[in-house]
Design a protein around this motif. Sequence first.
Motif, PDB file in Angstrom:
ATOM      1  N   GLY A 192       0.816  -1.207   0.000  1.00  0.00           N
ATOM      2  CA  GLY A 192       0.000   0.000   0.000  1.00  0.00           C
ATOM      3  C   GLY A 192       0.851   1.259   0.000  1.00  0.00           C
ATOM      4  O   GLY A 192       2.009   1.248   0.434  1.00  0.00           O
ATOM      5  N   TRP A 193       0.265   2.355  -0.464  1.00  0.00           N
ATOM      6  CA  TRP A 193       1.021   3.607  -0.577  1.00  0.00           C
ATOM      7  C   TRP A 193       1.562   4.076   0.765  1.00  0.00           C
ATOM      8  O   TRP A 193       2.668   4.634   0.843  1.00  0.00           O
ATOM      9  N   ASP A 194       0.769   3.857   1.849  1.00  0.00           N
ATOM     10  CA  ASP A 194       1.206   4.311   3.165  1.00  0.00           C
ATOM     11  C   ASP A 194       2.429   3.534   3.662  1.00  0.00           C
ATOM     12  O   ASP A 194       3.352   4.102   4.248  1.00  0.00           O
ATOM     13  N   PHE A 195       2.452   2.214   3.400  1.00  0.00           N
ATOM     14  CA  PHE A 195       3.584   1.409   3.837  1.00  0.00           C
ATOM     15  C   PHE A 195       4.806   1.662   2.951  1.00  0.00           C
ATOM     16  O   PHE A 195       5.946   1.524   3.403  1.00  0.00           O
ATOM     17  N   LYS A 196       4.572   2.042   1.704  1.00  0.00           N
ATOM     18  CA  LYS A 196       5.676   2.424   0.812  1.00  0.00           C
ATOM     19  C   LYS A 196       6.411   3.642   1.368  1.00  0.00           C
ATOM     20  O   LYS A 196       7.648   3.715   1.329  1.00  0.00           O
ATOM     21  N   LEU A 197       5.644   4.595   1.897  1.00  0.00           N
ATOM     22  CA  LEU A 197       6.260   5.777   2.496  1.00  0.00           C
ATOM     23  C   LEU A 197       7.138   5.402   3.680  1.00  0.00           C
ATOM     24  O   LEU A 197       8.230   5.940   3.860  1.00  0.00           O
TER      25      LEU A 197
END
Length: 466
Positions: A390-395
């Motif tokens: 997910g985009w949040d975990f990528k950050l």
Amino acid sequence: MNIPKVINLVVKNDLCVGCGICVYKCPSNALEMAWDKNGFLFPKVISSCDSEGDCLEVCPFNSIPKDEVKTENEIAQLFLETENHHQKIGKYKQIYAGFSTEFRLSSSSGGLGTYISTKLLENKIVDHIFSIKESSEPGIFYQYSVSSSKSDLLRASKTRYFPVTLATVFSEINQLEGKIAIVGVGCFIKAIRLAQHSEPKLKEKIPFLIGIICGGLKSSFFTEYLASKMAVEIKNIRKPQFRKKDFSSTANDYSFSCSDENEEEKSIKMKTVGDMWGTGLFKANACDFCEDVTTELADISLGDAWLDPFDKDGKGTNVIVTRSLLAENLIKEGIKNKDLEVDFLPLEIFLSSQQGSFNHRHKGLPARIKLAKKKNQLVPPKRYENETVGWDFKLVQKQRMKVRAESLAVWQHKKEASVFDETIQKSLKKLNFYTKIYHKRRRFSQLKNKVIVKINNRIFSKNKNQ
């Protein structure tokens, strides 16, 4: 001068863990271990080499491995008599939690590593153990050494978060009479298995491997930083201890200690220095591309029981994964003889005890691989490479990688803890912010799924009653 392939494909891509098996394997004796600018051990070229690639065959971070040793899954086929398998922990016989009644208090955790090593010697299964002991070399606090008796082993019964290499002892392997067991973290154990694959006689020479579940390899900067927090100058650090227990407290309430030039011991609670593991501070870059959470290729894997009720006991408790029949028999014998206070541990509970590592090493791995490949960095084949992130975990993953690299760069230039803390603070705050977003979104998703399940169950019950 020909450059060994391991230098080009691994060292220059910052994927070396310093295991040193390549030094043993080099046909031209063209490699030796040295310290790099980031406080890690790595192989360097000291003479001409025929560049046949033997060194690369034994590297755990080889980006072009042979198909039969492509990942831990293929290598684990050596456990022929082991039927149980779980995708997160590999092949296994049984899972336990407990401690050694004799070695618990003198060890970092539950004393199982010392117990197993002792039994291997006493039962004449092996004649020598390769493990980590204090070093007499200035500035080199610990190194791999050979133990051939119980008294030798007792000097090697603590966890050491300091760079070491098997190159110091592996060169002796053909000169030592008898068989050998080796204690090591996942990447070191993998390197040994690869050496056994390329050199079958080593399977008989090394019949047993004790795996230590690892949270990541730390630079020598880690030791320097902790000492600096106690106002001990780097040149005066003596006898650092990384897991000094508080028997009256909880398992994770341990201290770092060391002596100064006056032989005065100083200590600091690790809780007071913040999160040194989840942030990636002073960690080796290769660890970001390791997916072996539980040392899948060892005969027995040992870690800390970071779960209730064991984490309430400051004396320490191990989680234990047996993978070979010999390892399973050693545990059963210890239980029968009352040398071990050990109980079966359900698979689900063991998995939950390592959940943080699974999230980072498995769930976040594809994001880190993608970032590395954007920079044209080579990465070995990985089993979790194609998972969705997910985009949040990528950050979170991107910022952790930045924090890791920044911590090494900052400490190189100013080796003083207060300056380091101030300099790195902004990056850590950013990482903490991204992590909170990820955790909030995950909790919301879990809550939403529970609501959906409840609604579906009600609909199903209503339709069934009609």
